[in-house]
Design an enzyme around this catalytic site. Structure first.
Site, PDB file in Angstrom:
ATOM      1  N   HIS A  74      38.409  56.619   6.067  1.00  0.00           N
ATOM      2  CA  HIS A  74      37.887  57.898   5.601  1.00  0.00           C
ATOM      3  C   HIS A  74      36.457  57.749   5.099  1.00  0.00           C
ATOM      4  O   HIS A  74      36.092  56.734   4.493  1.00  0.00           O
ATOM      5  CB  HIS A  74      38.771  58.485   4.496  1.00  0.00           C
ATOM      6  CG  HIS A  74      38.923  57.634   3.276  1.00  0.00           C
ATOM      7  ND1 HIS A  74      38.088  57.731   2.184  1.00  0.00           N
ATOM      8  CD2 HIS A  74      39.821  56.660   2.965  1.00  0.00           C
ATOM      9  CE1 HIS A  74      38.472  56.871   1.249  1.00  0.00           C
ATOM     10  NE2 HIS A  74      39.524  56.204   1.699  1.00  0.00           N
ATOM     11  N   ASP A  76      35.107  60.238   3.142  1.00  0.00           N
ATOM     12  CA  ASP A  76      34.973  60.937   1.862  1.00  0.00           C
ATOM     13  C   ASP A  76      35.210  59.991   0.699  1.00  0.00           C
ATOM     14  O   ASP A  76      35.929  58.989   0.818  1.00  0.00           O
ATOM     15  CB  ASP A  76      35.911  62.146   1.790  1.00  0.00           C
ATOM     16  CG  ASP A  76      37.384  61.785   1.945  1.00  0.00           C
ATOM     17  OD1 ASP A  76      37.702  60.883   2.741  1.00  0.00           O
ATOM     18  OD2 ASP A  76      38.228  62.407   1.268  1.00  0.00           O
ATOM     19  N   ASP A 107      35.744  51.729  -1.540  1.00  0.00           N
ATOM     20  CA  ASP A 107      36.724  52.718  -1.072  1.00  0.00           C
ATOM     21  C   ASP A 107      36.022  53.891  -0.393  1.00  0.00           C
ATOM     22  O   ASP A 107      35.808  54.906  -1.000  1.00  0.00           O
ATOM     23  CB  ASP A 107      37.548  53.199  -2.265  1.00  0.00           C
ATOM     24  CG  ASP A 107      38.760  54.022  -1.869  1.00  0.00           C
ATOM     25  OD1 ASP A 107      39.117  54.034  -0.678  1.00  0.00           O
ATOM     26  OD2 ASP A 107      39.351  54.656  -2.752  1.00  0.00           O
ATOM     27  N   GLU A 141      40.812  62.161   2.992  1.00  0.00           N
ATOM     28  CA  GLU A 141      41.812  61.251   2.452  1.00  0.00           C
ATOM     29  C   GLU A 141      41.889  61.347   0.934  1.00  0.00           C
ATOM     30  O   GLU A 141      42.965  61.271   0.349  1.00  0.00           O
ATOM     31  CB  GLU A 141      41.486  59.813   2.864  1.00  0.00           C
ATOM     32  CG  GLU A 141      42.669  58.848   2.721  1.00  0.00           C
ATOM     33  CD  GLU A 141      42.796  58.239   1.330  1.00  0.00           C
ATOM     34  OE1 GLU A 141      43.841  57.646   1.029  1.00  0.00           O
ATOM     35  OE2 GLU A 141      41.835  58.341   0.533  1.00  0.00           O
ATOM     36  N   GLU A 142      40.730  61.526   0.306  1.00  0.00           N
ATOM     37  CA  GLU A 142      40.695  61.580  -1.152  1.00  0.00           C
ATOM     38  C   GLU A 142      41.031  62.960  -1.702  1.00  0.00           C
ATOM     39  O   GLU A 142      41.143  63.130  -2.909  1.00  0.00           O
ATOM     40  CB  GLU A 142      39.309  61.151  -1.668  1.00  0.00           C
ATOM     41  CG  GLU A 142      38.896  59.739  -1.294  1.00  0.00           C
ATOM     42  CD  GLU A 142      39.678  58.664  -2.028  1.00  0.00           C
ATOM     43  OE1 GLU A 142      40.677  59.001  -2.690  1.00  0.00           O
ATOM     44  OE2 GLU A 142      39.295  57.489  -1.926  1.00  0.00           O
ATOM     45  N   GLU A 170      41.693  50.494   3.833  1.00  0.00           N
ATOM     46  CA  GLU A 170      41.823  50.672   2.387  1.00  0.00           C
ATOM     47  C   GLU A 170      41.613  49.345   1.657  1.00  0.00           C
ATOM     48  O   GLU A 170      42.006  48.279   2.154  1.00  0.00           O
ATOM     49  CB  GLU A 170      43.210  51.224   2.044  1.00  0.00           C
ATOM     50  CG  GLU A 170      43.432  52.663   2.448  1.00  0.00           C
ATOM     51  CD  GLU A 170      42.577  53.646   1.655  1.00  0.00           C
ATOM     52  OE1 GLU A 170      42.077  53.277   0.562  1.00  0.00           O
ATOM     53  OE2 GLU A 170      42.392  54.766   2.138  1.00  0.00           O
ATOM     54  N   HIS A 356      37.339  54.024  -7.503  1.00  0.00           N
ATOM     55  CA  HIS A 356      37.407  55.269  -8.274  1.00  0.00           C
ATOM     56  C   HIS A 356      36.784  55.128  -9.666  1.00  0.00           C
ATOM     57  O   HIS A 356      36.872  56.066 -10.459  1.00  0.00           O
ATOM     58  CB  HIS A 356      38.844  55.788  -8.398  1.00  0.00           C
ATOM     59  CG  HIS A 356      39.436  56.238  -7.095  1.00  0.00           C
ATOM     60  ND1 HIS A 356      40.486  57.124  -7.032  1.00  0.00           N
ATOM     61  CD2 HIS A 356      39.144  55.935  -5.816  1.00  0.00           C
ATOM     62  CE1 HIS A 356      40.810  57.333  -5.766  1.00  0.00           C
ATOM     63  NE2 HIS A 356      39.995  56.613  -5.002  1.00  0.00           N
TER      64      HIS A 356
END
Length: 383
Positions: A74, A76, A107, A141-142, A170, A356
């Site tokens: 992903h 995003d 990520d 995805e997020e 991931e 994150h």
């Protein structure tokens, strides 16, 4: 971009920085996918843009027949929070003391860059490789994850395309890149429970029904329940209450309803229907008047053995000289949408210590190591 090593930036690192510099906060892509497709088209990939709602996705494939090795990921990223809390601007990638800093470094823009450069080297060395190489990339995805990978998988089914092996980028590693790969994930079943009572004055409880008091024994039983013992690949299923709310804000009012949000992370020992049935039985046993809404966000999946797991383990061993650990720990990933099609799925990516978080960062050198691992998997499955 500051550079503390004469060997940097590498091709992988350069691409990772270009991706990080794009402010692709979910569901925005901000040109990341166009950059990837440009690189892939240059080495013979046929790229198809797939937009569902506001979400951009693409499917790219090289080769005409045979099994498909798909790289999935992903573009995003999660929001940064107050940027003033960051030591460095989150979308101005820099290398400081050997660490690549920026939102998405771990990520998972670093993985995306490593996937692309691995393919560029592999195709240069094996222009007539066996089978097909593919990319399934989303910008959802997020976020809600409703117009991303799941929709692309549905589109692939309509095209009669089947992914054979899938490597999801991931961030799977714990201490060093490649020390852990995820060969499965637990299922996730959420619920919103409303227990109904009768509102009244706390001084006259016989004229009311307190839903908090009524629900407490049932919630205690749910929390104490042994759902299963897990198995060789999964821990035991867990039940967790994440939110509970009741009351009007006044201290002298018995509330008329209690709202509870809870979640199961479950193994392959149980199905979602098993969990629903057993939960309802406990609620009914306590004579509650209630409503419940279920949300199944992912079924458990497992790739216990086979060519993909073996290829990943061997590739990591050849690059780092160390063995890798198979794990199903952690949250959900988009692998949950791909595995039900029959694909073998593993997750292999960088160290996940700062995902994150404010000041997200990874070892810059790890990206070249990861790219070599991806190239090794390509060699073992398609050459």
């Amino acid at each position: 971009m500051s550079d503390t090593s004469p060997n940097l930036p590498s091709a992988t690192l350069e691409l990772a920085c270009q991706l990080i510099a794009r402010r692709s906060v979910t569901p925005d892509d901000d040109g990341c996918q166009a950059l990837m497709m440009e690189r892939l088209a240059a080495i013979g990939f046929q790229c198809v843009r797939l937009q569902f709602g506001e979400v951009e996705n693409f499917w790219a494939v090289r080769g005409d027949a045979g099994p498909i090795l798909c790289f999935a990921g992903h573009t995003d990223v999660v929001p940064t929070g107050p940027e003033a809390n960051w030591q460095l601007a989150p979308f101005e990638p820099q290398i400081v003391d050997g660490m690549l800093c920026g939102r998405g470094a771990a990520d998972m823009k670093g993985s995306l860059a490593a996937m692309v450069t691995a393919c560029e080297r592999f195709v240069a060395a094996h222009p007539n490789h066996d089978g097909r190489i593919a990319y399934l990339i989303t910008s959802d995805e997020e976020g809600p994850a409703v117009n991303g990978t799941v929709k692309v998988v549905e589109w692939l089914e309509q095209q009669n395309e089947k992914i054979t092996w899938c490597v999801v980028g991931e961030p799977s590693s714990t201490n060093t890149v490649g020390d852990v790969i995820k060969n499965g994930r637990r299922g996730s079943l959420g619920a919103e429970l409303t227990v109904k009572g009768v509102q009244g004055h706390v001084a006259y409880p016989h004229l009311a029904k307190n839903p908090i008091h009524l629900a407490a024994p049932a919630l205690a039983e749910l929390a104490a329940e042994k759902w299963d013992d897990g198995n060789d690949f999964f821990p035991a299923t867990s039940f967790q209450i994440s939110n509970i709310n009741g009351g009007t804000g006044a201290t002298n009012v018995i509330p008329g309803a209690l709202d509870v949000v809870f979640n199961f992370r479950f193994s392959t020992e149980l199905t979602a229907e098993d969990l629903k049935t057993r939960t309802v039985a406990i609620l009914d046993k306590h004579g509650l008047d209630y409503e419940i809404k279920w949300n199944l966000s992912g079924q458990p999946f497992l790739t216990a053995e086979g060519p993909l797991v073996e290829a990943a383990q061997q590739a990591i061993k050849e690059v780092t000289g160390t063995a890798t650990v198979l794990s199903t720990a952690g949250g959900t990933s988009d692998g949950r949408f791909i595995a039900p099609t029959g694909a073998q799925v593993v997750e292999l990516g960088p160290v996940n210590a700062t995902i994150h978080k404010v000041d997200e960062r990874i070892s810059a050198a790890d990206l070249d190591t990861l790219s070599e691992m991806y190239e090794g998997i390509l060699k073992k499955l398609l050459s």
